[in-house]
Design an enzyme around this catalytic site. Structure first.
Site, PDB file in Angstrom:
ATOM      1  N   VAL A 121       1.017  -1.345  -0.100  1.00 12.72           N
ATOM      2  CA  VAL A 121      -0.114  -0.111  -0.011  1.00 12.72           C
ATOM      3  C   VAL A 121       0.940   1.203  -0.097  1.00 12.72           C
ATOM      4  O   VAL A 121       0.706   2.277  -0.600  1.00 12.72           O
ATOM      5  CB  VAL A 121      -0.866   0.015   1.163  1.00 12.72           C
ATOM      6  N   CYS A 122       1.956   1.293   0.786  1.00  9.30           N
ATOM      7  CA  CYS A 122       2.784   2.469   0.881  1.00  9.30           C
ATOM      8  C   CYS A 122       3.513   2.752  -0.504  1.00  9.30           C
ATOM      9  O   CYS A 122       3.884   3.779  -0.656  1.00  9.30           O
ATOM     10  CB  CYS A 122       3.715   2.199   1.793  1.00  9.30           C
ATOM     11  N   THR A 123       3.728   1.687  -1.151  1.00 14.13           N
ATOM     12  CA  THR A 123       4.526   1.809  -2.209  1.00 14.13           C
ATOM     13  C   THR A 123       3.698   2.551  -3.399  1.00 14.13           C
ATOM     14  O   THR A 123       4.236   3.551  -4.052  1.00 14.13           O
ATOM     15  CB  THR A 123       4.904   0.397  -2.999  1.00 14.13           C
ATOM     16  N   LEU A 170       3.218   6.210  -2.252  1.00 15.77           N
ATOM     17  CA  LEU A 170       4.201   7.231  -2.631  1.00 15.77           C
ATOM     18  C   LEU A 170       4.531   7.624  -4.164  1.00 15.77           C
ATOM     19  O   LEU A 170       4.746   8.574  -4.412  1.00 15.77           O
ATOM     20  CB  LEU A 170       5.479   6.509  -2.144  1.00 15.77           C
TER      21      LEU A 170
END
Length: 222
Positions: free
Chosen positions: A46-48, A51
């Site tokens: 999810v973070c990837t 960002l």
């Protein structure tokens, strides 16, 4: 225990290491708006995606005088490797700093930690917090998602547009507002400002209460 941050608080200053080098928040912000957004950890799916989307929209935010500033709970070495994945996934380049916060010092300062989540090595991971901070370093908006749920960065861009339009025109924005749509003109706005910003006049909505508090004015994006 320190009090939680509130809308209109001055954003706390701090110094941190990032993959682009050390920063002091107040010096990084200077006279710009800033979006500070936190992530649980590096190399997570999810973070990837988040960002990458933030990097894709970085120029859009920059046009509005907004700098991006991310935070993740891993160290700089990890960030340096992770941004390669982010760039490849989003077909873009991460040009904004990502704060390294392995000891959760900044996460604690900004109340980014969940109520109960021991995480790795008994260190809690941050939730997905967002702070929209204006050029006077006042916190103007806050949004928090649980760790599994990705944010909508187009919505964050819309919130910036709404805040800056509200400041510029002394207005409010109605539900589902988008740049260029009509805005709400509160009844306490002086007539001189109404005439300055809404030369075409106002539409007063006829309501059963017969109170004339809901007034619309036409505008356009700045």
């Amino acid at each position: 225990m320190s009090r939680a941050l509130l809308i209109n608080d001055v954003a706390p200053d701090f110094e941190a290491e990032t993959q682009l080098g050390p920063i002091k928040f107040s010096e990084y912000a200077k006279d710009s708006w800033v979006i500070l957004f936190s992530h649980p950890r590096d190399f997570t799916p999810v973070c990837t995606t988040e960002l990458a989307r933030a990097a894709q929209l970085q120029e859009e935010f920059a046009r509005r005088g907004v700098k991006m500033l991310a935070l993740s709970c891993d160290d700089v070495e990890s960030h340096n490797s992770w941004v390669q994945d982010v760039g490849a996934y989003g077909k873009t380049e991460v040009k904004y700093p990502i704060i390294a916060d392995p000891e959760r010092k900044i996460a604690k300062l900004y109340n980014m930690l969940p109520a109960a989540d021991p995480g790795r090595d008994n260190m809690p991971f941050t939730v997905r917090s967002v702070f929209i901070i204006d050029s006077s370093r006042r916190i103007r908006a806050m949004v928090t998602y649980p760790a599994p749920i990705g944010r909508n960065f187009d919505e964050l861009l819309r919130v910036v547009d709404a805040l800056q339009t509200s400041d510029r025109l002394h207005c409010a924005t109605p539900v589902d507002w988008k740049p260029g749509s009509r805005v709400i003109v509160p009844s306490n706005v002086p007539d001189a400002l109404v005439q300055k910003h809404f030369a075409d006049g106002l539409e007063v909505v006829d309501l059963p209460s017969k109170k004339s508090y809901l007034r619309y004015g036409s505008t356009s994006p700045s």
